[in-house]
Design a protein around this motif. Structure first.
Motif, PDB file in Angstrom:
ATOM      1  N   VAL A  71       0.903  -1.284   0.146  1.00  0.00           N
ATOM      2  CA  VAL A  71      -0.007   0.001   0.748  1.00  0.00           C
ATOM      3  C   VAL A  71       1.149   1.175  -0.398  1.00  0.00           C
ATOM      4  O   VAL A  71       1.785   1.510   0.261  1.00  0.00           O
ATOM      5  N   ASN A  72       0.710   1.984  -0.766  1.00  0.00           N
ATOM      6  CA  ASN A  72       0.250   3.363   0.215  1.00  0.00           C
ATOM      7  C   ASN A  72       0.048   4.292   1.608  1.00  0.00           C
ATOM      8  O   ASN A  72      -0.215   3.758   1.681  1.00  0.00           O
ATOM      9  N   GLU A  73       1.001   5.444   1.577  1.00  0.00           N
ATOM     10  CA  GLU A  73       0.628   6.203   2.594  1.00  0.00           C
ATOM     11  C   GLU A  73      -0.924   6.433   2.846  1.00  0.00           C
ATOM     12  O   GLU A  73      -0.962   6.864   3.638  1.00  0.00           O
ATOM     13  N   ARG A  74      -1.638   6.148   2.023  1.00  0.00           N
ATOM     14  CA  ARG A  74      -3.057   6.568   2.086  1.00  0.00           C
ATOM     15  C   ARG A  74      -3.667   5.216   1.912  1.00  0.00           C
ATOM     16  O   ARG A  74      -4.523   5.115   2.452  1.00  0.00           O
ATOM     17  N   TYR A  75      -2.523   4.180   2.318  1.00  0.00           N
ATOM     18  CA  TYR A  75      -3.362   2.409   2.457  1.00  0.00           C
ATOM     19  C   TYR A  75      -3.679   2.265   1.072  1.00  0.00           C
ATOM     20  O   TYR A  75      -4.805   1.124   1.203  1.00  0.00           O
ATOM     21  N   GLN A  76      -3.541   2.547  -0.082  1.00  0.00           N
ATOM     22  CA  GLN A  76      -4.321   2.648  -0.903  1.00  0.00           C
ATOM     23  C   GLN A  76      -3.496   0.935  -2.063  1.00  0.00           C
ATOM     24  O   GLN A  76      -2.359   1.362  -1.527  1.00  0.00           O
ATOM     25  N   THR A  77      -3.827   0.164  -1.914  1.00  0.00           N
ATOM     26  CA  THR A  77      -3.344  -0.990  -2.770  1.00  0.00           C
ATOM     27  C   THR A  77      -3.022  -0.123  -4.769  1.00  0.00           C
ATOM     28  O   THR A  77      -3.096   0.996  -4.630  1.00  0.00           O
ATOM     29  N   ASN A  78      -2.459  -1.390  -5.194  1.00  0.00           N
ATOM     30  CA  ASN A  78      -2.193  -0.859  -6.970  1.00  0.00           C
ATOM     31  C   ASN A  78      -3.464  -0.538  -7.627  1.00  0.00           C
ATOM     32  O   ASN A  78      -3.750   0.418  -8.548  1.00  0.00           O
ATOM     33  N   ASP A  79      -4.236  -0.616  -6.406  1.00  0.00           N
ATOM     34  CA  ASP A  79      -5.654   0.108  -7.680  1.00  0.00           C
ATOM     35  C   ASP A  79      -6.296   1.041  -6.044  1.00  0.00           C
ATOM     36  O   ASP A  79      -6.301   1.037  -4.663  1.00  0.00           O
ATOM     37  N   PRO A  80      -6.488   2.354  -6.817  1.00  0.00           N
ATOM     38  CA  PRO A  80      -6.562   3.380  -5.676  1.00  0.00           C
ATOM     39  C   PRO A  80      -7.640   3.135  -5.060  1.00  0.00           C
ATOM     40  O   PRO A  80      -8.740   4.046  -4.529  1.00  0.00           O
ATOM     41  N   ASN A  81      -8.382   2.384  -5.862  1.00  0.00           N
ATOM     42  CA  ASN A  81     -10.329   2.473  -5.169  1.00  0.00           C
ATOM     43  C   ASN A  81     -10.996   0.792  -4.316  1.00  0.00           C
ATOM     44  O   ASN A  81     -11.659   0.680  -3.634  1.00  0.00           O
ATOM     45  N   ILE A  82      -8.957   0.649  -3.868  1.00  0.00           N
ATOM     46  CA  ILE A  82      -9.021  -0.351  -3.051  1.00  0.00           C
ATOM     47  C   ILE A  82      -8.248  -0.190  -1.503  1.00  0.00           C
ATOM     48  O   ILE A  82      -6.868   0.466  -1.875  1.00  0.00           O
ATOM     49  N   TYR A  83      -8.879  -0.632  -0.867  1.00  0.00           N
ATOM     50  CA  TYR A  83      -7.683  -0.249   0.152  1.00  0.00           C
ATOM     51  C   TYR A  83      -7.230  -1.104   1.284  1.00  0.00           C
ATOM     52  O   TYR A  83      -8.146  -2.428   1.288  1.00  0.00           O
ATOM     53  N   ALA A 105      -8.110   3.206  11.644  1.00  0.00           N
ATOM     54  CA  ALA A 105      -9.925   3.933  11.588  1.00  0.00           C
ATOM     55  C   ALA A 105     -10.034   5.297  10.798  1.00  0.00           C
ATOM     56  O   ALA A 105     -10.344   5.707   9.995  1.00  0.00           O
ATOM     57  N   ARG A 106      -9.258   6.203  11.676  1.00  0.00           N
ATOM     58  CA  ARG A 106      -9.183   7.471  11.634  1.00  0.00           C
ATOM     59  C   ARG A 106      -8.522   8.351  10.675  1.00  0.00           C
ATOM     60  O   ARG A 106      -9.527   9.421  10.043  1.00  0.00           O
ATOM     61  N   LYS A 107      -7.458   7.992   9.897  1.00  0.00           N
ATOM     62  CA  LYS A 107      -6.453   7.860   9.444  1.00  0.00           C
ATOM     63  C   LYS A 107      -7.183   7.232   7.897  1.00  0.00           C
ATOM     64  O   LYS A 107      -7.399   8.341   6.688  1.00  0.00           O
ATOM     65  N   LEU A 108      -8.024   5.786   8.191  1.00  0.00           N
ATOM     66  CA  LEU A 108      -8.639   5.469   7.018  1.00  0.00           C
ATOM     67  C   LEU A 108      -9.251   6.234   6.643  1.00  0.00           C
ATOM     68  O   LEU A 108      -9.889   6.425   5.345  1.00  0.00           O
ATOM     69  N   LEU A 109     -11.452   7.568   7.446  1.00  0.00           N
ATOM     70  CA  LEU A 109     -11.920   7.951   7.612  1.00  0.00           C
ATOM     71  C   LEU A 109     -11.314   9.845   6.399  1.00  0.00           C
ATOM     72  O   LEU A 109     -11.295  10.058   5.253  1.00  0.00           O
ATOM     73  N   HIS A 110     -10.162   9.616   7.026  1.00  0.00           N
ATOM     74  CA  HIS A 110      -9.128  10.877   7.126  1.00  0.00           C
ATOM     75  C   HIS A 110      -9.138  10.755   5.401  1.00  0.00           C
ATOM     76  O   HIS A 110      -9.507  11.328   4.426  1.00  0.00           O
ATOM     77  N   HIS A 111      -8.694   9.825   4.696  1.00  0.00           N
ATOM     78  CA  HIS A 111      -8.083   9.282   3.337  1.00  0.00           C
ATOM     79  C   HIS A 111      -9.396   9.155   2.324  1.00  0.00           C
ATOM     80  O   HIS A 111      -8.843   9.444   1.179  1.00  0.00           O
ATOM     81  N   LEU A 112     -10.289   8.969   2.681  1.00  0.00           N
ATOM     82  CA  LEU A 112     -11.831   8.313   1.971  1.00  0.00           C
ATOM     83  C   LEU A 112     -12.561   9.667   1.793  1.00  0.00           C
ATOM     84  O   LEU A 112     -13.825   9.756   1.217  1.00  0.00           O
TER      85      LEU A 112
END
Length: 1297
Positions: free
Chosen positions: A1032-1044, A1069-1076
Motif C-alpha cells: 500500500v501507499n501512505e494513503r493505504y491504497q493498493t495498486n488499485d486506488p479504489n481498494i484500501y 480507522a481515523r486515518k482511513l476516514l481522512h483518506h476516504l
C-alpha cells in the motif's frame, strides 16, 4: 437583500447575545429570559431556533424561537387549544398539528423583510403547519428595551382579538397575530404535462438524472404524452408550476405516476403482506384467491445457536447411539471393525484401530464445523405458501380483476428544479394521492445507481423500505412504500384510560408480526442481521409488565409511570374518532449522573435534571415512523419532559421501542477513566420490583443508551458505497468511527441536532462470525462469572469491546455472510456466495491474527476438523464444544497439542486446564521467535513478552504441561480420509531434528502469515503483494486506488521511518476516514501516536494488561535501550518502560484483580515529568505500586478529554517564548538550549495560571475535588468546622443518586 436562514447552534450564542444588547433592534415575544445571561439563552425548550444572516457578509441580523405551545407561564403547555377556542373567535380550525407559536423574534430595524424569510423557512421545515401564531400581551408601562414591536409582523399576518375586546372601553387586551401558510408561500399549481413541456422537463431531469436523457432520447416526454399505444393511459405525467418575478408560470416540479403494476410480481418478490398485498380488501364482496409459493428467510433463534443445549441437540440428531442417519455419510462405529492382535497377552492397537475408536469423536468435530460455519445453520430460505386474495366482479376472474383490485400506484419519477425548496416536495406527494383518490398506497422504486438523487432522498423521508424476498430475479430494485394516512393523517397523543388497556395490549402483540416487514435495506442478496427484540418469550414478559404498569397508573394516583396512546385521525375530533396506532410508557429518569463513566455526553446540562424521562416501552405502526419528531414534541408538551432516554440491555429482559432508530445512540467512552470490574453485580431490588422491571447497573451492565433531546434530525452518511471484507477488530474500529463521525469532544453536533447515522457500508464475513460476536446467551458451565471466562474475555481495548457490548452495529451496517470468491476491479464488485456486491471503495480488513503456514501441497485441502485457530469469538465457541465432546467420548486417552509463542498461547492453555483438561495431556511447543532485521527488532508489540514468558513456562511446567521451546511446525500427518490430523511433526531450531506427537486437537497460535484462501483471491484480483503483506501507499491504497488495506499484514511501498504495524486500530480507522474524505483531520500526520492495548488471562488466575507505544522514529531509536521500572505489591506486578527521551512507551500489569485496566492508555506516551515526576519518585522509593499510583487524584487531570488540547496550546506558546529568549541572549548561540532557570523565570507563572484556569473550567467534571487558591482565601481559619466538608460531600452524593 437576500438572507440565509439556518438553525441556531451553540457557536452562535455570542452573536445572538450581542444582537439582543445592540441598539437599533426590534423584537416581539418573551424577551425577559434573554436578559438573564447568554448561558441560559438556549436552556429552555424550543421546537426551532433560527438565525438569519446576510448572504453577502454573513452578518447575523435576526434570531427567532418557535414552539408548539406559547411562552405564557400562567398557561399550562397542554391547554392552549382550549384557551384559543374559549377566548377567541377564530375563522379557521386550529389543531395540535397545524400550528406553531413564535415565542420570540429579534431583528435589526433596517432589515424588516427578514421576518418573512424566517417564517418561510419554518413553513418549509414543518410541512403540516398551516398557521404561525404570535401572542401580543397588553401594553403596560415598562422600560424602553422591553417594548414590543409588531408593525412588520402585522404586514404578514391577520390580527385576532379576544371576545372581551372593545375598541372604546377595553382595547388594551391580549391579541394574536396569525400568519397563514397558504397566503405567504408561493402557490404551486399542478396540471398534466403537455408535449410542449418536453424541453423544460428534460432540463430539470438533466441536473439530477442525466443518464435518463441518454437512455430515452431528447423527446421521450412528448412521446409518452402523445402516445396512443395500449396501456399508455395508465401513466400520468404531472408538472408543478409557480409564478416567477414577472408573474409568468414556470415548471418547478415534475412527477411521473403510473398504475401499470404487476401485483403478483411484488407479492412474490417483496414482503408486502403487511400492506394487504397491495390490493383492496374484499369487505364481503365476492373474491378470488390464488395459491402462490414465495420464499422467506427464517433466522435461528439466539438460544438455539451456541448454547450447550443447542449443540447437544445437534449431536443427538446426527449421532444417536452410534447409528447411521439416512443423510449421513458416516460409517457405523462398531467393535466389529476393530481388529485386535496381542503379543504375549498384551493388546496392540494399530492406526486403523485408533481411527475406529475416534471415529464418532471426529464425526462430531466435523459436524460442529460444518454446522457452525454454514449459512443454513443461522438462516434458512424456506418456501411459504400464501393465499393471494383479491375482490372480483361477477364472472370468471382475470388480469383486469387484479388491476381493478389494485390499491397502489407507482411514483416512477419525481424531480425538482434547482432553487426549489425541497421540503415542499411533501406538497407534491399530497398531489399524487389526490390524483388517485381511490388508492391508499404509493410505492417508489429506487435503482441502486440512483440512490443519491437529491429529490428522491428528500421524498424517501416519508416512505419506509420494504424487505425483498429471496428470489432468482437479478438486480432487483429497492422498494419503498407509504400510505395515505402517513401523508394526510394527524398524529395525536392521549392519556390512557381504562378502556385503552386492551388496545395497548393488542398493539404490543400486533407489532410482533410487523417487525418482520421492516429493514434498513431491501437488497435481495443481502439479508440484514437484525436483533430479535420481539421474540415470543420477551413479548409475553413485556405484556405482563405492561398490564401491571397500566393497573398501577389507574389505581395509584401518585404512580411514577405515564401511559399514553398514539392515535391517527383528526385531532379536533373526539378520541373515539382517531385510530390507535401505538402507545408509549415512560417515567422520570433519575440515573443520568451514572452514565458518565461509560458514555460520552455533555455535563453542562444541569437545567435538565428534573426534565428527563425514561421510555419503558414504545410501539408504533411502521408507516408512522416518519412522525417521530412530532410524537416526541407532543410528549414534551404533555409531560414537561424534554430529554428522553431508552435503555436496551443485552442480558436482561428487552422492551420494545419502535422509534429507537430515530433516536441518537450515545457513544461509549473511547477510553475508561478507572478500572472496570467484570464480575456480575448482585442486583439491588428497585422500588418497582413488584412490577418486575429490571433495574440496570450502569457501571457493569452492557447497555445501549438511546437519547432524543427534541432537536431537529440530522443524518450523517457517506456519499460513496463502502464494502469491507472481514469482521476483525480493525473493522469494528472503522465502523464505530464511521457511525459516530458526528461525535466530537465539544459536542457541537450532539448539542444542536438529533444525530442519526445511515452509513452506506456493507461487510462481508464468514457465516456465524457476527452472530457469535453478539451472542449473550452462552453460559460456561465451568465458570462462575461469564465475563471472567476465556470464552467471553476479549483481548482488545474497550473501544473495540464496546462495539459488541454497548452498541449493536447490525442496526446500521449491512452484514453479508459468505466467502469471497473473486474481486472484479474493472466492474468494481465482489462476488461472494454467487452474489455480486458493488462498491465505490473496497477495504481489505480480513487479516487474521493467527494463521499456520502449512506445506504448499496441503494449501488447497480443507482444514482438518480437529485443527483450531482462535481468531474470533466463533472459533472460541467451536473450541469449547469440541473440547466438551472430547472429554465426554475419550475422558482418559486424549492428547492436545498447543503451538505458539505469544501471550495468547498461555491464555489458551489456561483455558484448557480450567475447563477439565488434565495438564499432563497437554503438549505446548513454542517456535523460535526470529526478530528479522534491525528495523523489525525496534517494533513495539503487546502480543508477546519475553521476560514474562520465561516465568510462564516454569508455571506451566510445574502444573504438568510438557513445554518444548524452539520447535517449528514442519507438517502434519492426516488420516487417509483427509479430514483430521493424526500426528503433528515439529523440527527443532537450530538442531533440525524432528519430533512428532499424536493429537486429538491441534491448536495453533502461529502468527505472521496471511490465510491461504484470502491470498488466492487477492492475487487473482491483481493486487500487489510482497510475501504475505499487501503493498500500500501512505494513503493505504493498493495498486488499485479504489481498494484500501489496513491491519498488521500490510507493507508501505516507500520505506518509512515510523512504525505502522502493531498500532492502535482506533487511530488507523481515523486515518482511513481522512483518506476516504469522510472525516477529514485538520492537522493530519502519517505517524502513529496512540498506544496499542492488549489483555489476556494467565495461569494461577492472573490477568495481564500490556500497553505499548508505536515507535515514531525508527532510525534514531535504539532497540536495546530501555529504562525499566518495576513494582510488586499484593499479587500485582507492574512494569513501566521509559524511552531514550523519558517518554513512557510501555506499561505492563500482571494482577489478580478481576477488572479491565483500559484507563492506563492515558499514561502511555506521556513524559515522565508530566506523570508527577514519575522517575524521580520511583528512585526515591515513594511509589510502591504503579497501578495505585495511576489512580491517584493527579491522574484524573491527565485523563480529562481536553487535557491534550491544553498541552498543545502550552507547547505552542512556550516554544515561541523559548525561541525568543534564545535569540535575545547574545552570550549563547541561537541553537543552544534554554537553561532551567530561564524557563522557570519566563514560563512558570504562565503555565500555572493556565492550569488553574483549566481546573476552574472543568472542576465539576472531576471526581476528586481539586483545591484552588480562592478556596483558601475564602476559608476563615477561626470558624472552620471539621464536619462541614463531610456533610457537604454526603449531601452532594445523595442528590446525584
Amino acid at each position: 437583500m437576500t438572507f440565509e436562514v439556518l438553525l441556531a447552534r451553540g457557536e452562535d450564542l455570542e452573536e445572538i447575545n450581542k444582537l439582543i444588547w445592540s441598539p437599533g433592534i426590534k423584537w416581539f415575544g418573551n424577551i425577559r429570559p434573554k436578559y438573564r445571561g447568554k448561558e441560559s439563552l438556549f436552556q429552555n425548550y424550543q421546537s426551532h431556533r433560527l438565525v438569519a444572516r446576510v448572504k453577502a457578509t454573513s452578518d447575523l441580523v435576526a434570531y427567532a424561537e418557535f414552539r408548539n405551545y406559547p411562552g405564557i407561564s400562567a398557561l399550562p403547555s397542554d391547554c392552549w387549544m382550549e384557551w384559543l377556542s374559549v377566548r377567541y373567535c377564530l375563522t379557521f380550525a386550529i389543531s395540535w398539528l397545524n400550528a406553531l407559536f413564535c415565542n420570540f423574534c429579534i431583528y435589526k430595524h433596517d432589515h424588516p423583510c427578514v421576518i418573512a424569510e424566517i417564517i418561510n423557512e419554518v413553513f418549509y421545515m414543518e410541512n403540516r403547519v398551516w398557521y404561525l401564531i404570535a401572542v401580543k400581551t397588553p401594553n403596560v408601562r415598562q422600560p424602553k428595551h422591553f417594548m414590543e414591536t409588531f408593525d412588520d409582523l402585522e404586514e404578514l399576518s391577520k390580527v385576532f382579538y379576544p371576545r372581551e375586546y372593545c375598541l372604546e372601553n377595553n382595547n388594551n387586551t391580549q391579541s394574536l397575530y396569525i400568519v397563514d401558510r397558504f397566503e405567504l408561500l408561493p402557490k404551486i399549481t399542478y396540471r398534466k404535462a403537455l408535449a410542449e413541456d418536453n424541453d423544460d422537463i428534460i432540463a430539470i431531469q438533466e441536473v439530477e438524472i442525466p443518464e435518463l436523457r441518454k437512455e430515452l432520447g431528447d423527446f421521450y416526454i412528448a412521446e409518452v404524452v402523445m402516445s396512443q399505444s395500449l396501456g399508455s393511459e395508465k401513466d400520468i405525467l404531472i408538472v408543478g408550476e409557480m409564478s416567477n418575478n414577472d408573474q409568468d408560470a414556470e415548471i418547478y416540479v415534475f412527477m411521473w405516476l403510473s398504475t401499470d403494476i404487476d401485483i403478483r410480481f411484488y407479492v412474490q418478490n417483496y414482503e408486502v403482506g403487511a400492506y394487504g398485498n397491495l390490493v383492496k380488501s374484499a369487505d364481503g364482496r365476492s373474491c378470488q384467491y390464488e395459491a402462490l409459493t414465495v420464499y422467506s428467510i427464517n433466522r435461528r433463534a439466539p438460544v438455539s445457536m451456541f448454547t450447550t443445549d443447542a449443540l447437544t441437540d445437534l449431536y443427538n440428531v446426527t449421532i444417536l447411539g452410534g447409528l447411521q442417519r439416512v443423510d449421513s455419510c458416516m460409517s457405523v462405529a462398531s467393535a466389529g471393525k476393530i481388529k485386535m492382535s496381542s503379543i504375549r497377552g498384551t493388546i496392540v492397537d494399530d492406526e486403523k484401530n485408533n481411527f475406529y475408536i475416534r471415529e464418532v469423536l471426529h464425526s462430531k468435530f466435523k459436524y460442529i464445523i460444518n454446522k457452525l460455519t454454514s449459512n443454513e445453520y443461522y438462516m434458512q430460505n424456506e418456501p411459504k405458501y400464501i393465499n393471494f386474495v383479491y375482490p372480483t366482479g361477477v364472472g370468471p376472474s382475470g388480469p383486469k380483476d387484479i388491476e381493478a383490485a389494485s390499491n397502489v400506484f407507482l411514483l416512477k419519477c419525481i424531480v425538482a428544479r434547482e432553487g426549489f425548496p425541497l421540503p415542499r416536495l411533501f406538497n407534491c406527494l399530497v398531489a399524487t394521492f389526490c390524483a388517485y383518490p381511490e388508492k391508499d398506497y404509493c410505492i417508489l422504486l429506487v435503482q441502486k445507481k440512483n440512490r443519491n438523487i437529491r429529490s428522491h432522498v428528500e421524498v424517501l423521508s416519508y416512505f419506509m423500505p420494504v424487505m425483498a424476498r429471496p428470489t432468482s430475479v437479478s438486480d432487483l430494485d429497492e422498494m419503498y412504500i407509504t400510505h395515505r394516512s402517513t401523508i394526510f393523517g394527524e398524529i395525536s397523543i392521549y392519556e390512557m384510560t381504562k378502556d385503552d388497556m386492551p388496545v395497548v395490549l393488542s398493539l404490543a402483540i400486533g407489532n410482533m408480526s410487523e417487525k418482520n416487514h421492516t429493514s434498513l435495506s431491501s437488497e435481495n442478496a443481502s439479508v440484514t442481521y437484525c436483533s430479535k427484540v420481539n421474540e415470543r418469550a420477551e413479548l409475553e414478559h413485556e405484556l405482563r409488565v405492561l398490564e401491571d404498569i397500566m393497573m398501577d397508573v389507574l389505581e395509584n394516583e401518585f404512580s411514577e409511570f405515564l401511559v399514553f396512546t398514539i392515535r391517527c385521525g383528526n385531532s379536533t375530533k373526539s378520541i373515539e374518532r382517531n385510530t390507535p396506532i401505538g402507545y408509549v410508557v415512560l417515567r422520570q429518569f433519575h440515573s443520568h449522573s451514572k452514565l458518565f463513566d461509560h458514555y460520552h455526553l455533555p455535563r453542562q446540562e444541569n437545567h435538565l435534571d428534573h426534565l428527563r424521562a425514561e421510555i419503558i416501552s414504545l410501539r408504533l405502526h411502521p408507516l408512522f415512523l416518519v412522525s417521530s419528531a412530532q410524537i416526541f414534541r407532543d410528549l414534551a408538551r404533555k409531560t414537561n419532559f424534554f430529554d428522553f432516554y431508552f435503555i436496551s440491555s443485552f442480558k436482561k429482559s428487552k422492551f420494545g421501542n419502535d422509534l429507537k432508530k430515530m433516536m441518537m445512540v450515545l457513544e461509549p467512552r473511547p477510553i475508561k477513566k478507572a478500572p472496570v470490574p467484570f464480575k456480575d453485580h448482585i442486583e439491588v431490588m428497585s422500588s418497582t420490583a413488584q412490577l418486575n422491571i429490571p433495574k440496570p447497573n450502569f457501571d457493569r451492565d452492557y447497555l445501549i443508551i438511546y437519547r432524543h433531546r427534541l432537536k431537529p434530525n440530522k443524518w450523517f452518511t457517506n456519499s460513496k458505497k463502502i464494502v469491507i471484507i472481514g469482521f476483525t477488530p480493525m473493522t469494528k474500529a472503522f465502523l464505530r468511527r464511521l457511525i459516530f463521525q458526528w461525535n466530537t469532544k465539544d459536542f457541537s453536533n450532539a448539542n444542536n441536532y438529533t444525530c442519526l447515522s445511515w452509513p452506506e457500508v456493507t461487510v462481508i464475513c464468514n457465516p456465524g462470525v457476527v452472530e457469535a460476536e453478539y451472542d449473550d446467551l452462552f453460559v460456561c458451565p465451568y465458570c462462575a462469572y461469564s465475563r471472567d471466562c476465556y470464552l467471553s474475555y476479549q483481548n482488545v481495548p474497550c473501544y473495540i469491546r464496546d462495539c459488541c457490548a454497548r452498541m449493536d452495529m447490525r442496526y446500521w451496517v449491512n452484514f453479508i455472510p459468505g466467502r469471497v470468491q473473486l474481486v472484479n476491479r474493472q466492474k468494481k464488485f465482489v462476488k461472494a456466495n454467487a452474489c455480486d456486491i458493488y462498491y465505490d471503495s473496497l477495504l481489505l480488513m480480513c487479516a487474521r491474527m493467527f494463521v499456520l503456514r502449512v506445506p504448499s501441497s496441503e494449501v488447497a485441502i480443507a482444514r482438518p476438523c480437529n485443527f483450531v485457530e482462535v481468531n474470533c469469538q466463533l472459533n472460541k465457541l467451536m473450541l469449547f464444544h469440541k473440547l466438551r465432546a472430547l472429554l465426554e467420548d475419550m475422558p482418559n486417552t486424549y492428547h492436545i497439542v498447543v503451538y505458539g509463542n505469544n501471550l495468547s498461547t498461555y491464555e489458551c492453555v489456561t483455558f484448557l486446564i480450567s475447563h477439565g483438561v488434565e495438564s499432563s495431556r497437554i503438549v505446548c511447543l513454542q517456535p523460535h521467535r526470529s526478530t528479522g532485521n534491525e528495523m523489525e527488532a525496534k517494533l513495539k508489540s503487546p502480543y508477546w513478552d519475553t521476560n514474562l514468558q520465561y516465568i510462564l513456562n516454569d508455571i506451566l511446567a510445574d502444573s504438568g504441561v510438557k513445554v518444548l521451546e524452539d520447535y517449528k511446525f514442519h507438517h502434519w500427518v492426516l488420516h487417509e480420509s483427509g479430514d483430521f490430523i493424526r500426528q503433528v511433526v515439529f523440527q527443532h531450531f537450530p538442531r533440525r531434528h524432528r519430533v512428532s506427537y499424536e493429537c486429538d486437537i491441534f491448536i495453533s497460535f502461529e502468527e505472521g502469515y496471511m490465510a491461504p484462501q484470502n491470498k488466492i483471491w487477492i492475487q487473482s484480483a491483481g493486487i500487489d503483494m510482497e510475501g504475505d503483506d499487501i503493498l500500500v501507499n501512505e494513503r493505504y491504497q493498493t495498486n488499485d486506488p479504489n481498494i484500501y488495506a489496513a491491519g498488521n499484514y500490510i507493507k508501505l511501498r516507500r520505506e518509512c521511518n515510523y512504525q505502522y504495524k502493531f498500532v492502535s486500530q482506533r487511530e488507523t480507522a481515523r486515518k482511513l476516514l481522512h483518506h476516504l474524505g469522510i472525516a477529514p483531520i485538520n492537522k493530519f500526520e502519517d505517524r502513529f501516536s496512540e498506544p496499542l492495548h492488549f489483555q489476556a488471562r494467565l495461569p494461577l488466575n492472573y490477568f495481564i494488561t500490556k500497553i505499548t507505544l508505536p515507535r515514531r522514529f525508527l532510525a534514531s531509536t535504539s532497540s536495546t535501550f530501555a529504562y525499566k521500572m518495576t513494582t510488586y505489591k499484593d499479587n500485582t506486578f507492574c512494569r513501566v518502560v521509559l524511552s531514550q527521551t523519558m517518554v513512557v512507551e510501555e506499561i505492563v500489569v500482571v494482577t489478580k484483580l478481576e477488572c479491565y485496566l483500559d484507563f492506563l492508555q492515558h499514561f502511555c506516551g506521556k513524559h515522565e515529568l508530566l506523570l508527577n515526576n514519575l522517575n524521580a519518585r520511583y528512585k526515591a522509593n515513594t511509589i510502591q505500586d504503579f497501578l495505585m499510583w495511576f489512580q491517584e487524584a493527579w491522574a484524573e487531570l491527565i485523563m480529562h478529554e481536553n487535557f491534550d488540547e491544553l498541552q498543545v496550546e502550552n507547547r505552542g506558546i512556550l516554544k515561541t517564548m523559548a525561541v525568543a529568549a534564545q535569540n535575545k541572549n547574545v552570550n549563547r548561540g541561537p541553537f543552544q538550549d534554554v537553561t532551567d532557570q530561564d524557563f522557570y523565570v519566563l514560563n512558570k507563572r504562565y503555565v500555572e495560571q493556565r492550569l488553574l484556569n483549566f481546573l476552574r473550567e472543568h472542576r465539576a467534571e472531576f471526581k476528586h475535588k481539586f483545591a484552588l487558591p480562592e478556596d483558601f482565601v475564602a476559608i476563615n481559619p477561626f470558624s472552620w468546622n471539621p464536619g462541614t466538608e463531610e456533610t457537604d460531600a454526603s449531601t452532594e452524593t445523595s442528590e446525584q443518586d
